[in-house]
Motif scaffolding. Structure first.
Motif, PDB file in Angstrom:
ATOM      1  N   MET A  11      27.275  39.451   4.424  1.00 38.39           N
ATOM      2  CA  MET A  11      26.575  38.591   3.479  1.00 38.39           C
ATOM      3  C   MET A  11      25.969  39.432   2.360  1.00 38.39           C
ATOM      4  SD  MET A  11      26.158  35.310   3.230  1.00 38.39           S
ATOM      5  CE  MET A  11      26.348  34.808   4.942  1.00 38.39           C
ATOM      6  N   LYS A  12      26.162  38.989   1.114  1.00 40.33           N
ATOM      7  CA  LYS A  12      25.686  39.769  -0.023  1.00 40.33           C
ATOM      8  C   LYS A  12      24.829  38.916  -0.947  1.00 40.33           C
ATOM      9  CE  LYS A  12      29.344  43.207  -0.113  1.00 40.33           C
ATOM     10  NZ  LYS A  12      30.285  43.970  -0.959  1.00 40.33           N
ATOM     11  N   THR A  13      23.991  39.611  -1.712  1.00 38.17           N
ATOM     12  CA  THR A  13      23.134  38.932  -2.675  1.00 38.17           C
ATOM     13  C   THR A  13      23.987  38.189  -3.699  1.00 38.17           C
ATOM     14  OG1 THR A  13      21.425  40.606  -2.409  1.00 38.17           O
ATOM     15  CG2 THR A  13      21.341  39.275  -4.410  1.00 38.17           C
ATOM     16  N   GLY A  14      23.615  36.954  -3.993  1.00 37.58           N
ATOM     17  CA  GLY A  14      24.363  36.145  -4.936  1.00 37.58           C
ATOM     18  C   GLY A  14      25.363  35.221  -4.282  1.00 37.58           C
ATOM     19  N   GLN A  15      25.634  35.427  -3.003  1.00 37.30           N
ATOM     20  CA  GLN A  15      26.598  34.586  -2.306  1.00 37.30           C
ATOM     21  C   GLN A  15      26.014  33.186  -2.090  1.00 37.30           C
ATOM     22  OE1 GLN A  15      28.475  36.786   0.686  1.00 37.30           O
ATOM     23  NE2 GLN A  15      29.520  35.059   1.653  1.00 37.30           N
ATOM     24  N   ALA A  57      22.711  26.713  -0.701  1.00 36.58           N
ATOM     25  CA  ALA A  57      21.708  27.675  -1.158  1.00 36.58           C
ATOM     26  C   ALA A  57      22.371  28.971  -1.582  1.00 36.58           C
ATOM     27  CB  ALA A  57      20.679  27.940  -0.056  1.00 36.58           C
ATOM     28  N   LYS A  58      21.685  29.694  -2.439  1.00 35.36           N
ATOM     29  CA  LYS A  58      22.147  31.001  -2.905  1.00 35.36           C
ATOM     30  C   LYS A  58      21.370  32.097  -2.188  1.00 35.36           C
ATOM     31  CE  LYS A  58      20.705  32.536  -6.825  1.00 35.36           C
ATOM     32  NZ  LYS A  58      20.450  32.709  -8.265  1.00 35.36           N
ATOM     33  N   TRP A 101      17.924  37.933   8.987  1.00 35.06           N
ATOM     34  CA  TRP A 101      17.026  37.167   8.106  1.00 35.06           C
ATOM     35  C   TRP A 101      17.411  37.402   6.650  1.00 35.06           C
ATOM     36  CZ3 TRP A 101      12.616  34.045   9.020  1.00 35.06           C
ATOM     37  CH2 TRP A 101      12.361  33.812  10.382  1.00 35.06           C
ATOM     38  N   PHE A 102      17.527  36.309   5.894  1.00 38.70           N
ATOM     39  CA  PHE A 102      17.872  36.384   4.481  1.00 38.70           C
ATOM     40  C   PHE A 102      16.951  35.463   3.676  1.00 38.70           C
ATOM     41  CE2 PHE A 102      21.661  37.875   6.527  1.00 38.70           C
ATOM     42  CZ  PHE A 102      22.237  38.777   5.636  1.00 38.70           C
ATOM     43  N   ASN A 103      16.817  35.781   2.394  1.00 45.78           N
ATOM     44  CA  ASN A 103      16.090  34.931   1.455  1.00 45.78           C
ATOM     45  C   ASN A 103      17.098  34.003   0.779  1.00 45.78           C
ATOM     46  OD1 ASN A 103      13.621  36.306   1.880  1.00 45.78           O
ATOM     47  ND2 ASN A 103      14.366  37.948   0.558  1.00 45.78           N
ATOM     48  N   LEU A 104      16.798  32.732   0.749  1.00 48.50           N
ATOM     49  CA  LEU A 104      17.678  31.744   0.142  1.00 48.50           C
ATOM     50  C   LEU A 104      16.935  30.974  -0.940  1.00 48.50           C
ATOM     51  CD1 LEU A 104      19.403  30.193   3.315  1.00 48.50           C
ATOM     52  CD2 LEU A 104      20.143  32.158   1.968  1.00 48.50           C
TER      53      LEU A 104
END
Length: 664
Positions: free
Chosen positions: A80-84, A99-100, A115-118
């Motif tokens: 998983m990458k930023t902007g996906q 969500a991005k 854990w990711f920021n969306l």
């Protein structure tokens, strides 16, 4: 380390430049997701219109979404990458959400790696809302094609999960700005303003995970920022180790302190800067005129340093002329009774009771001080290293960080093609690992400094074999425990500086020459404290072993004089390198002979270097240059690939130099 460090950092945009918000959302979706797409999206008979190339502009959003999510498998979180852009089902409401991914909310290798920021794109009622979530627990998680355009919305951002909300943390940060008189409110009459953003993080403590939020100005938007002085002194690693050695020698307790919201307590700003308040401040038609430098401005760190310097100088503390991030205090009799180092908002200090009462208490009353650590409480952290007290010795190590290093994964199919060049992703990962390895090598592991330096120099032409070499270094770091011991060296008059200098002619892969040195403070009976070491490419072309050894010794002497100057300043209040005897050790007999003899060497450029060494001896900045056998040369493994580090590691473990290194 038992330090409660930030385990994960995430970026929560709450742009104050609201007029561009709706357009920027679509732009980010279109441009930020070319990398990291799940291969399954393109491998199961999807229409070519889903891909970025040759997309039919007339295909509507609904058709794009259907093609993008058809037949996809659950994406791998490790990829998983930023902007996906992702789609999942809300467990509570049952509605579909898009969500991005705006960033990680946990370290990629930690317990919170999932854990990711969306930032919500759908449903419309939640568009722009920001959350932090464990994506491994999301239902029906799928990737969405990058080119999907979603309806825009000007709705305010909201936080929907209480357990990951940063609302209270943001309000606390806004109160800090207000309590520290960081700004004054002004009516918005069209002044040129800098926008702000929130940077939020979760921090593990002994009391559990806490939410932190920091309001940051976008300093790059400031006009003429290149003309603003911004260099702020921070204590160097060699200066820090020397301070630790002095604290051990003077039997002063080692203590650290952290300053809360340091930059908000900096010096008053002299230029006019206006910023747009975040929407959480609820300031309508109001902007803020800054009174102090805040996080994000180019000179914020310098402003904080100047404020610290001002407070210390009011207490009659002197700034070191050798390292401006080191301070010392003298009593009425002129004796140095306290030393303090500054690394941005982290202080390390030690001294007498009078020093604490007159200087440290002034710091405590002036600034908002956070956690303080004392060596008597066992192991404690300071700027990424672990310090601990053992009887009269002060120990430094980095076990926790070393053990957290992860090996670089290499596919089995590529193990046999060692000369194959790296992919872009592999090169980026290797570059990150090299940075981690170099940091450890310079802080606490002199035994791997050559390998780390050699690895860094091979980055441009890195191949699969380079990855193997990096993994070998990581394995070495994880398998070997090395402790730097700072000891009481006995009588001050018996202390001297011993400089081990070495080089290896043409030993680098491109024919270059590596030079290195290892410098220690030595006291009675050969007891020593390690101060600094170095392994780097000699910039000048060396035509002979004599030239290589001479140039390496010249660099080592420069470092030795710097250490001697700082040592005498912190011990006696005045920088005078002649007050600390310096002895240089080399295993090059021809260099030893050339320094003793008046006969000129054949290489004319080399005559200048040898002449300067002789002059330093005549000026008593160097006591002598001595020859030792290679087997006693502790700097040998700092310049050669495959050289044994046994003697160096044993010396570090024992904290004592052998008689062969000390014979007069």
């Amino acid at each position: 380390m038992p330090v409660h460090e930030n385990k994960f950092v995430n970026y929560c945009d709450s742009d104050t430049d609201n007029e561009n918000d709706s357009d920027s959302n679509v732009e980010t979706i279109e441009n930020g997701n070319n990398e990291g797409q799940d291969e399954n999206v393109n491998n199961e008979g999807q229409d070519e219109n889903v891909n970025n190339e040759g997309q039919d502009e007339n295909v509507n959003n609904e058709e794009q979404v259907e093609h993008a999510i058809a037949g996809t498998e659950r994406p791998k979180l490790a990829d998983m990458k930023t902007g996906q852009t992702v789609k999942y089902k809300n467990a509570e409401s049952g509605e579909q959400c898009v969500a991005k991914v705006t960033g990680r909310a946990g370290k990629a290798t930690g317990s919170n790696k999932n854990w990711f920021n969306l930032q919500y794109l759908e449903p419309i009622t939640l568009k722009g809302a920001e959350i932090s979530v464990d994506m491994s627990k999301l239902k029906e998680l799928e990737n969405v094609a990058t080119e999907v355009e979603l309806p825009s919305s000007d709705d305010d951002s909201v936080m929907i999960f209480e357990d990951v909300s940063f609302r209270e943390a943001k309000l606390k940060e806004l109160n800090s700005w207000k309590n520290n008189s960081v700004y004054e409110e002004c009516t918005d009459t069209g002044q040129k303003c800098i926008s702000t953003r929130w940077i939020c993080s979760l921090k593990d403590t002994s009391e559990g995970t806490i939410h932190k939020a920091r309001l940051v100005a976008r300093g790059f938007e400031e006009f003429n920022r290149d003309d603003i002085p911004k260099d702020s002194p921070t204590c160097g690693t060699d200066s820090l180790r020397l301070v630790l050695a002095i604290l051990a020698q003077r039997s002063w307790k080692t203590r650290t302190m952290d300053i809360k919201t340091a930059f908000l307590q900096g010096a008053e700003i002299e230029r006019k800067i206006y910023v747009k308040p975040p929407m959480e401040a609820q300031c309508k038609d109001i902007i803020w005129k800054l009174r102090k430098c805040v996080y994000g401005l180019s000179d914020a760190s310098l402003s904080w340093y100047n404020r610290v310097k001002e407070v210390l100088e009011q207490c009659k503390v002197s700034v070191s002329k050798v390292d401006p991030a080191v301070f010392f205090w003298k009593n009425n009799k002129g004796s140095v009774e306290g030393v303090l180092t500054c690394h941005v908002d982290d202080f390390l200090w030690g001294g007498s009771k009078e020093f604490e009462e007159k200087v440290i208490n002034s710091i405590r009353s002036t600034f908002c001080v956070g956690k303080e650590e004392l060596e008597e409480n066992g192991s404690f952290p300071y700027v990424g290293i672990e310090l601990s007290k053992h009887e009269n010795d002060l120990h430094l190590r980095q076990n926790t960080y070393q053990n957290s290093l992860k090996f670089i994964p290499i596919e089995k199919s590529r193990m046999g093609v060692k000369e194959e060049l790296l992919t872009k992703e592999e090169r980026e990962l290797l570059q990150s690992k090299i940075g981690q390895i170099l940091w450890i090598a310079r802080q606490s592991r002199p035994d791997v400094i050559f390998d780390a330096s050699n690895l860094a120099s091979s980055l441009k032409k890195a191949n699969v074999q380079t990855l193997n070499e990096a993994n070998k270094i990581i394995k070495n770091l994880k398998s070997e425990t090395v402790t730097l011991k700072f000891r009481k060296l006995g009588n001050d008059n018996a202390i001297r500086l011993v400089v081990f200098s070495d080089s290896s002619l043409g030993n680098l892969s491109d024919g270059g020459t590596q030079g290195g040195h290892f410098i220690v403070l030595v006291g009675e009976n050969g007891i020593f404290s390690p101060i600094t070491w170095q392994s780097k490419r000699i910039r000048r072309v060396a035509r002979s072993t004599l030239a290589a050894e001479t140039l390496a010794m010249a660099d080592a002497i420069d470092s030795g004089i710097f250490i001697a100057s700082l040592y005498t300043e912190l011990m006696y209040g005045k920088a005078d390198p002649t007050q600390l005897p310096i002895t240089c050790l080399t295993d090059c007999h021809s260099l030893w002979d050339a320094i003793k003899s008046t006969k000129q060497v054949s290489e004319k450029r080399l005559r200048l270097e040898i002449s300067s060494i002789r002059e330093l001896i005549q000026m008593h900045q160097i006591v002598s240059v001595k020859w030792i056998e290679t087997k006693h040369q502790l700097a040998d493994c700092l310049t050669k690939k495959g050289a044994s580090c046994h003697n160096l590691l044993r010396a570090l473990q024992d904290g004592v130099l052998g008689n062969r290194c000390l014979d007069e």
